[in-house]
Design a protein around this motif. Structure first.
Motif, short mmCIF file in Angstrom:
data_model
loop_
_atom_site.label_atom_id
_atom_site.label_comp_id
_atom_site.label_asym_id
_atom_site.label_seq_id
_atom_site.Cartn_x
_atom_site.Cartn_y
_atom_site.Cartn_z
N TRP A 16 0.81 -1.22 0.00
CA TRP A 16 0.00 0.00 0.00
C TRP A 16 0.85 1.27 0.00
O TRP A 16 0.44 2.30 -0.52
N GLU A 17 2.06 1.18 0.56
CA GLU A 17 2.95 2.33 0.46
C GLU A 17 3.26 2.64 -1.01
O GLU A 17 3.27 3.79 -1.44
N GLY A 18 3.51 1.58 -1.78
CA GLY A 18 3.78 1.77 -3.20
C GLY A 18 2.61 2.40 -3.93
O GLY A 18 2.79 3.27 -4.79
N PHE A 19 1.40 1.97 -3.58
CA PHE A 19 0.22 2.56 -4.21
C PHE A 19 0.11 4.04 -3.85
O PHE A 19 -0.29 4.86 -4.68
N ALA A 20 0.49 4.39 -2.63
CA ALA A 20 0.45 5.80 -2.22
C ALA A 20 1.44 6.63 -3.03
O ALA A 20 1.16 7.76 -3.42
N HIS A 21 2.63 6.08 -3.30
CA HIS A 21 3.61 6.79 -4.12
C HIS A 21 3.08 7.00 -5.53
O HIS A 21 3.25 8.08 -6.12
N VAL A 22 2.45 5.98 -6.10
CA VAL A 22 1.87 6.12 -7.44
C VAL A 22 0.76 7.16 -7.42
O VAL A 22 0.62 7.97 -8.35
N ALA A 23 -0.04 7.15 -6.36
CA ALA A 23 -1.13 8.12 -6.24
C ALA A 23 -0.59 9.54 -6.22
O ALA A 23 -1.13 10.44 -6.89
N LEU A 24 0.50 9.77 -5.46
CA LEU A 24 1.10 11.11 -5.40
C LEU A 24 1.63 11.52 -6.77
O LEU A 24 1.46 12.66 -7.19
#
Length: 791
Positions: free
Chosen positions: A591-599
């Motif tokens: 989920w951290e990776g998804f947050a980076h993609v979201a940003l």
């Protein structure tokens, strides 16, 4: 006598030719003679004149030759060069042969000559057409010339441009079968480095065709490999694999000959790893090697036929608690049981230990690929000297048991398990036979990378990876004898499904994890029983029988052993053979990776709004704040277990999911993630990480290199004079410290807008793009490795 006669005639002819050209005819004279002979081709002397002139030219290109008439020119004179296309199309085989010899000799005489030959398309086409000549002398000379031309990158590029590889492959396929199978491995000692090269007896044309084809295959890029004629490539691959099977068998048995022992032995420049690389390259885009099992079949085989079983697993057990699924074989049709084909292949009707040797003999080492490697050709460049080597102890296979009251692991090949031993321990046939003996003495055979060794396992791994929306699934095999324990108590950094194929095994799992969701490839501080502790208070035991599947989340300490059973029907009673299917959740897919993609996605869509300020400082601070927010997200991810959870956004949506429970679950977690970023991402903490990294000369974004797949903010920093990341973040630190108040305001503004404006659905496509890039590379690696195993 035949060979001696040919050598005698060759010496006589060479002597005669040397006498004829001893007058050192200059280039203009030779050009005039050849041109006159061509113009008077009907005259009886014309062919003889051309042959002698060509021989004079050939001798002039021999290094240190006293007949090197054009030595000072460093290039083949242009007028003579212009005649080669005509000569290469001559009806006289000897003229064509000598012309190709001249083109080849010129190609290795100097770089300038190589360039001249390569840039003349008519010469290149003439050489390639000569490869397919029916006259063996011409074909051999043409193959030699192609090899000479391919010594430079320009030469290889031009050969590929004119489809030289296709001609070489087609010619090879026309060679009689009997000539392709007389293969040996030659061992050459070069300064203590043993070099294994492939040779063919009797037929030098086979060696040359292989040399040239493999040289060109191993210089192809991905696009060229994808655009090769599929049927021709597959047909050629079949022959390469047959050759590889023989080569691999000789490597396994250590059957090598010394160069010079057999005068009929034609040594090639093909090393065993060159052949392995060609097979790997021709297979990386082959869609026929593995066809993933339909995800519904994989789901049924693991979770059962009930519609709610997978939903129950994800919501209540995934990364939370173990789960035992009892044998489903009775409820499944054979075509719906993904393990049935592999079980039939193993065919354990004889003694268990007797199947170990046949299983291991056809395997090669599956060299590790970096977790963030997204270019398969980069991987090949790194490992090309080791590709195709025999299985390596510790990397591909372990033979071990847990013994004593301290329950410590003991390796059968003890000397090979020591960390200080740097030289790899390759398992030759004698070591493979020892593995059977080790099993009989109570040792477990643990084989890694089964998804790279068996197509059926690869299909299961592909299907399971798609079901969970991850790039890949790793599969290991464990064969444990009765009344024995293989691995000591430990925990994994990945979730596993233990699939019991044969026999029974007793599993003990600690009810609570020692750590919270350890990340893939991070050092495990507490790996074995001596560090975890001997107390198993608060544990659960599971007895797995054939067909049972046990799920163990990452971070849960566990151990397993077989139990000797009396009164069994045969000698196999009490043993165990199981597969572990590991869901390897890499950092980009947490989920951290998804947050980076979201940003990233939010920043790309908001750039026209953010960066329209007339104040250059405010614009730079806004750009830097986005990058600093990535660091802040990483800090939260290091401490919050939810950020470490696997992101299943790319998991296949099941037809039965009418209520969209998986999607709703993912959105709920996403809202939590964004709220956490909004409330806990701090400016000073993130800035401190950058400053410490700069002091240590480290890259603060090393863990986030994968974000460059999305054309991350590096370009923006470079526009403002930075050299991302090292120079750019030194400037970031300095700039933020000089304008601390403005920088913090900019950071808080960026964070607030991101958390308010980001939309879950806007991120999914970009996240899926990253996943597909990872999946493509792992699929290519899997295809290449599968093609090298000889089963």
């Amino acid at each position: 006598m035949g060979n001696r006669g040919r050598k005698k005639r060759r010496l006589q002819r060479t002597k005669s030719n040397q006498e004829w050209c001893s007058s050192s005819l200059d280039a203009n004279t030779i050009f005039a003679l050849i041109l006159a002979a061509i113009c008077n081709s009907n005259e009886p002397y014309s062919e003889s004149v051309i042959k002698r002139c060509l021989n004079s030219l050939r001798l002039s290109l021999i290094p240190n030759s006293q007949y090197a008439a054009f030595r000072l020119h460093q290039t083949l004179p242009i007028p003579i060069l212009s005649l080669l296309p005509i000569l290469l199309n001559s009806k006289c085989d000897e003229i064509v042969s000598r012309s190709t010899e001249i083109a080849g000799a010129a190609s290795i005489f100097s770089f300038e000559m190589n360039e001249q030959i390569a840039l003349d398309g008519e010469i290149v086409k003439g050489l390639i057409l000569a490869v397919g000549a029916s006259n063996k002398m011409v074909s051999v000379a043409a193959c030699n010339a192609v090899l000479d031309l391919s010594t430079t990158s320009l030469g290889r590029e031009r050969l590929l441009e004119f489809s030289a590889l296709e001609h070489l492959m087609f010619k090879y396929l026309q060679v009689p079968e009997s000539s392709k199978r007389l293969v040996s491995i030659c061992s050459l000692d070069k300064g203590g480095d043993i070099c294994l090269r492939i040779g063919v007896k009797e037929d030098d044309l086979v060696v040359l065709l292989l040399n040239a084809a493999i040289t060109l295959i191993n210089t192809y890029d991905i696009d060229q490999l994808e655009n090769m004629p599929r049927k021709l490539s597959e047909a050629f691959s079949v022959y390469l694999k047959e050759l590889w099977a023989e080569v691999h068998n000789q490597m396994l048995l250590r059957n090598t000959v010394k160069f010079g022992q057999d005068e009929h032995f034609n040594l090639s420049s093909i090393r065993t790893n060159n052949l392995a690389e060609s097979i790997f390259r021709l297979s990386i885009n082959a869609g026929h090697l593995t066809t993933p099992f339909p995800f519904e079949v994989v789901k049924k085989s693991i979770f059962g036929t009930r519609e709610s079983s997978f939903e129950n697993f994800i919501l209540n057990h995934w990364e939370v608690s173990p789960l035992l699924v009892r044998s489903l074989s009775k409820a499944l049709n054979e075509q719906d049981d993904v393990f049935s084909s592999f079980v039939q292949y193993l065919n354990l009707k004889k003694t268990v230990s007797s199947f170990v040797s046949p299983l291991l003999q056809g395997l090669v080492s599956c060299l590790p690929i970096d977790s963030d490697e997204l270019n398969i050709l980069n991987f090949l460049t790194t490992v090309r000297n080791e590709l195709g080597c025999l299985i390596i102890y510790g990397q591909d296979i372990r033979v071990l048991r847990t013994m004593g009251h301290l329950k410590e692991e003991v390796h059968f090949f003890q000397e090979s398990s020591e960390p200080c031993i740097k030289a790899p321990h390759f398992l030759y046939i004698d070591d493979i036979l020892k593995c059977e003996d080790a099993y009989d003495k109570g040792y477990t055979i643990a084989l890694r990378g089964m998804e790279f060794r068996f197509e059926t396992i690869a299909a299961i791994a592909d299907g399971l990876a798609s079901l969970f929306g991850q790039p890949s699934v790793g599969v290991n095999l464990y064969l444990t004898p009765p009344d024995s324990q293989g691995l000591a108590r430990h925990y994994d950094d990945h979730c596993v499904f233990v699939c019991q194929l044969f026999g029974t095994k007793q599993w003990t799992i600690v009810s609570q994890p020692i750590v919270s969701l350890p990340r893939l490839y991070e050092p495990l501080d507490s790996l074995h029983s001596s560090k975890i502790g001997n107390s198993m208070a608060g544990h659960t035991q599971f007895l797995l029988r054939e067909g049972d599947i046990l799920y163990i989340p990452r971070g849960f300490p566990h151990e397993a052993c077989t139990v000797a059973e009396s009164g069994g029907p045969d000698e196999t009673t009490g043993f165990s053979l199981h597969l572990t299917l590991a869901i390897e959740v890499e950092p980009p897919f947490e989920w951290e990776g998804f947050a980076h993609v979201a940003l990233h996605c939010w920043n790309q869509s908001s750039k026209p709004i953010h960066y329209t300020s007339v104040d250059p400082l405010s614009e730079i601070l806004s750009v830097m704040s986005v990058n600093l927010l990535h660091i802040a997200i990483r800090l939260i991810g290091d401490s919050d277990p939810t950020f470490r959870k696997a992101c299943l956004v790319a998991a296949i949506t099941l037809p039965s999911d009418s209520k969209c429970w998986l999607g709703l679950n993912q959105r709920t977690i996403f809202i939590y993630i964004i709220d956490k970023i909004c409330s806990e991402s701090g400016f000073l903490e993130a800035l401190r990480v950058v400053e410490v990294a700069i002091q240590k000369n480290e890259d603060p974004f090393q863990r986030l290199r994968w974000l460059q797949l999305l054309n991350w903010e590096a370009e923006m920093i470079e526009e403002h004079g930075g050299d991302f990341p090292s120079v750019g973040f030194e400037k970031l630190s300095s700039l933020f410290n000089q304008h601390r108040d403005k920088a913090e305001v900019a950071f808080m503004h960026v964070k607030s807008k991101f958390c308010c404006e980001v939309v879950f659905e806007d991120v999914i496509d970009s996240y899926g793009m990253v996943l597909e890039k990872y999946k493509k590379t792992r699929k290519q690696y899997m295809n290449g490795m599968l093609s090298l195993h000889c089963k």
